[in-house]
Design a protein around this motif. Structure first.
Motif, PDB file in Angstrom:
ATOM      1  N   PRO A   1       0.814  -1.226   0.000  1.00 51.50           N
ATOM      2  CA  PRO A   1       0.000   0.000   0.000  1.00 51.50           C
ATOM      3  C   PRO A   1       0.846   1.273   0.000  1.00 51.50           C
ATOM      4  O   PRO A   1       0.530   2.239  -0.701  1.00 51.50           O
ATOM      5  N   GLU A   2       1.931   1.261   0.779  1.00 53.24           N
ATOM      6  CA  GLU A   2       2.819   2.426   0.832  1.00 53.24           C
ATOM      7  C   GLU A   2       3.505   2.635  -0.512  1.00 53.24           C
ATOM      8  O   GLU A   2       3.687   3.775  -0.966  1.00 53.24           O
ATOM      9  N   GLY A   3       3.889   1.538  -1.151  1.00 55.46           N
ATOM     10  CA  GLY A   3       4.530   1.631  -2.454  1.00 55.46           C
ATOM     11  C   GLY A   3       3.599   2.200  -3.509  1.00 55.46           C
ATOM     12  O   GLY A   3       3.997   3.034  -4.332  1.00 55.46           O
ATOM     13  N   ILE A   4       2.345   1.760  -3.491  1.00 57.90           N
ATOM     14  CA  ILE A   4       1.358   2.285  -4.441  1.00 57.90           C
ATOM     15  C   ILE A   4       1.120   3.766  -4.188  1.00 57.90           C
ATOM     16  O   ILE A   4       1.012   4.565  -5.129  1.00 57.90           O
ATOM     17  N   LYS A   5       1.060   4.145  -2.917  1.00 57.78           N
ATOM     18  CA  LYS A   5       0.852   5.549  -2.567  1.00 57.78           C
ATOM     19  C   LYS A   5       2.005   6.411  -3.065  1.00 57.78           C
ATOM     20  O   LYS A   5       1.797   7.485  -3.649  1.00 57.78           O
ATOM     21  N   LEU A   6       3.233   5.944  -2.853  1.00 54.60           N
ATOM     22  CA  LEU A   6       4.410   6.693  -3.290  1.00 54.60           C
ATOM     23  C   LEU A   6       4.431   6.823  -4.810  1.00 54.60           C
ATOM     24  O   LEU A   6       4.665   7.910  -5.347  1.00 54.60           O
ATOM     25  N   ALA A   7       4.166   5.716  -5.501  1.00 51.34           N
ATOM     26  CA  ALA A   7       4.153   5.748  -6.960  1.00 51.34           C
ATOM     27  C   ALA A   7       3.058   6.670  -7.483  1.00 51.34           C
ATOM     28  O   ALA A   7       3.263   7.418  -8.443  1.00 51.34           O
ATOM     29  N   SER A   8       1.907   6.640  -6.832  1.00 50.79           N
ATOM     30  CA  SER A   8       0.789   7.487  -7.257  1.00 50.79           C
ATOM     31  C   SER A   8       1.137   8.965  -7.121  1.00 50.79           C
ATOM     32  O   SER A   8       0.808   9.777  -7.994  1.00 50.79           O
TER      33      SER A   8
ATOM     34  N   TRP B   1      -0.783   8.966 -10.592  1.00 51.98           N
ATOM     35  CA  TRP B   1      -1.875   8.012 -10.710  1.00 51.98           C
ATOM     36  C   TRP B   1      -3.034   8.505  -9.861  1.00 51.98           C
ATOM     37  O   TRP B   1      -2.891   8.699  -8.651  1.00 51.98           O
ATOM     38  N   PHE B   2      -4.180   8.697 -10.462  1.00 54.45           N
ATOM     39  CA  PHE B   2      -5.345   9.193  -9.726  1.00 54.45           C
ATOM     40  C   PHE B   2      -6.511   8.222  -9.867  1.00 54.45           C
ATOM     41  O   PHE B   2      -6.655   7.539 -10.890  1.00 54.45           O
ATOM     42  N   GLY B   3      -7.343   8.193  -8.840  1.00 55.71           N
ATOM     43  CA  GLY B   3      -8.537   7.353  -8.891  1.00 55.71           C
ATOM     44  C   GLY B   3      -8.243   5.877  -8.930  1.00 55.71           C
ATOM     45  O   GLY B   3      -8.979   5.111  -9.563  1.00 55.71           O
ATOM     46  N   ILE B   4      -7.187   5.448  -8.242  1.00 55.70           N
ATOM     47  CA  ILE B   4      -6.826   4.033  -8.234  1.00 55.70           C
ATOM     48  C   ILE B   4      -7.774   3.268  -7.306  1.00 55.70           C
ATOM     49  O   ILE B   4      -7.901   3.617  -6.123  1.00 55.70           O
ATOM     50  N   PRO B   5      -8.452   2.235  -7.796  1.00 57.05           N
ATOM     51  CA  PRO B   5      -9.334   1.447  -6.927  1.00 57.05           C
ATOM     52  C   PRO B   5      -8.554   0.813  -5.783  1.00 57.05           C
ATOM     53  O   PRO B   5      -7.443   0.317  -5.986  1.00 57.05           O
ATOM     54  N   GLU B   6      -9.110   0.849  -4.581  1.00 63.71           N
ATOM     55  CA  GLU B   6      -8.431   0.245  -3.439  1.00 63.71           C
ATOM     56  C   GLU B   6      -8.439  -1.277  -3.528  1.00 63.71           C
ATOM     57  O   GLU B   6      -7.483  -1.935  -3.125  1.00 63.71           O
TER      58      GLU B   6
ATOM     59  N   GLY C   1      -4.341 -13.230 -13.325  1.00 65.19           N
ATOM     60  CA  GLY C   1      -3.464 -12.297 -12.630  1.00 65.19           C
ATOM     61  C   GLY C   1      -4.234 -11.189 -11.962  1.00 65.19           C
ATOM     62  O   GLY C   1      -5.409 -10.939 -12.257  1.00 65.19           O
ATOM     63  N   GLU C   2      -3.548 -10.513 -11.046  1.00 61.78           N
ATOM     64  CA  GLU C   2      -4.150  -9.446 -10.247  1.00 61.78           C
ATOM     65  C   GLU C   2      -3.164  -8.275 -10.186  1.00 61.78           C
ATOM     66  O   GLU C   2      -2.331  -8.209  -9.285  1.00 61.78           O
ATOM     67  N   PRO C   3      -3.211  -7.359 -11.141  1.00 66.88           N
ATOM     68  CA  PRO C   3      -2.271  -6.230 -11.122  1.00 66.88           C
ATOM     69  C   PRO C   3      -2.414  -5.410  -9.843  1.00 66.88           C
ATOM     70  O   PRO C   3      -3.510  -5.293  -9.293  1.00 66.88           O
ATOM     71  N   ASP C   4      -1.317  -4.843  -9.393  1.00 64.85           N
ATOM     72  CA  ASP C   4      -1.369  -3.991  -8.198  1.00 64.85           C
ATOM     73  C   ASP C   4      -2.204  -2.748  -8.443  1.00 64.85           C
ATOM     74  O   ASP C   4      -2.923  -2.283  -7.557  1.00 64.85           O
ATOM     75  N   VAL C   5      -2.080  -2.204  -9.640  1.00 66.97           N
ATOM     76  CA  VAL C   5      -2.816  -0.990 -10.019  1.00 66.97           C
ATOM     77  C   VAL C   5      -3.531  -1.274 -11.332  1.00 66.97           C
ATOM     78  O   VAL C   5      -2.894  -1.653 -12.316  1.00 66.97           O
ATOM     79  N   TYR C   6      -4.856  -1.080 -11.327  1.00 65.31           N
ATOM     80  CA  TYR C   6      -5.594  -1.459 -12.542  1.00 65.31           C
ATOM     81  C   TYR C   6      -6.843  -0.609 -12.742  1.00 65.31           C
ATOM     82  O   TYR C   6      -7.683  -0.489 -11.848  1.00 65.31           O
ATOM     83  N   LYS C   7      -6.937  -0.025 -13.939  1.00 66.34           N
ATOM     84  CA  LYS C   7      -8.140   0.655 -14.401  1.00 66.34           C
ATOM     85  C   LYS C   7      -8.366   0.145 -15.820  1.00 66.34           C
ATOM     86  O   LYS C   7      -7.567   0.442 -16.716  1.00 66.34           O
TER      87      LYS C   7
END
Length: 239
Positions: free
Chosen positions: A62-69, A74-79, A91-97
């Motif tokens: 979660p911290e890594g996604i926050k830092l990358a965002s 990166w905006f509006g990333i689904p939790e 597969g299950e990408p960490d960040v996906y829209k």
């Protein structure tokens, strides 16, 4: 009928590993990955691998996604993550829209393992296949983002490493003239200096690799899975 051997995107690198000999159809690495799947599918036996780097990756995701965002915009990333699947791979990408963004986070364990000097080429070829798998699953996105992040190691892990460092230092003759308190202080200072990165600007703790979708790579994966399924069926019936 859908075959039960469906490859996880995170395992695609192992599946696509080339054999050392031209006389072999599948590499030993590929076979081992198939064996793991057979054991789980047939008997529910699962290989529970754990290490400090993987533990940090899970804990700091979660911290890594926050830092990358923050750095990459990166905006509006689904939790909640989305599990994708087709007849060949899942597969299950960490960040996906869907149709917009596919991103995957790799939390480096330390500053030494962070790709500071890898500017163009993806440090791990297995991740190329993982990202191709995600784009295959999405079917719309033509490029994906593989992102290495450098985040502080969780406190409990740091404390464990400090304790191990102390145990190694105490019987070491080169520290014979130091008191236990001094050794503890040196151990803590060393470990914390190697696992806290607040002094490095955020944008320097992000390394992004854009991976373009390759129809050729997807075709290669599909053909390889066909071969794997033949081996899977053969071995499955024997155990």
């Amino acid at each position: 009928m859908k075959h039960e051997f469906i490859v996880r995107a995170s395992s695609m690198g192992a599946i696509m590993t080339k054999p050392r000999s031209k006389n072999e159809i599948l590499s030993e690495t590929t076979k081992k990955e198939i064996h793991r799947t057979i054991l789980f599918n047939k008997y529910g036996i699962e290989d529970e691998f754990s290490s400090k780097p993987t533990d940090k990756g899970i804990m700091n995701e979660p911290e890594g996604i926050k830092l990358a965002s923050e750095v990459l915009g990166w905006f509006g990333i689904p939790e909640k993550k989305t599990r994708l699947i087709n007849d060949w791979v899942t597969g299950e990408p960490d960040v996906y829209k869907k149709g917009i963004l596919i991103g995957d986070i790799k939390n480096s364990f330390s500053g030494v393992t962070f790709p500071f000097f890898e500017f163009n080429d993806v440090p791990n070829n297995g991740y190329f296949w993982q990202m191709q798998s995600y784009m295959w699953l999405d079917g719309e996105v033509n490029e994906s983002e593989l992102v290495y992040v450098l985040t502080n190691t969780p406190e409990q892990m740091v404390l464990d490493m400090i304790q191990r460092k102390i145990w190694k230092m105490l019987p070491d003759p080169q520290f014979a003239n130091y008191s236990p308190g001094e050794i503890e202080e040196m151990a803590e200072q060393h470990i914390r200096s190697q696992h806290n990165f607040d002094h490095i600007p955020k944008e320097k703790r992000i390394r992004k690799y854009v991976i373009e979708k390759s129809d050729m790579a997807i075709n290669q994966m599909q053909e390889q899975i066909k071969l794997c399924r033949e081996y899977y069926d053969e071995v499955y019936s024997k155990i």
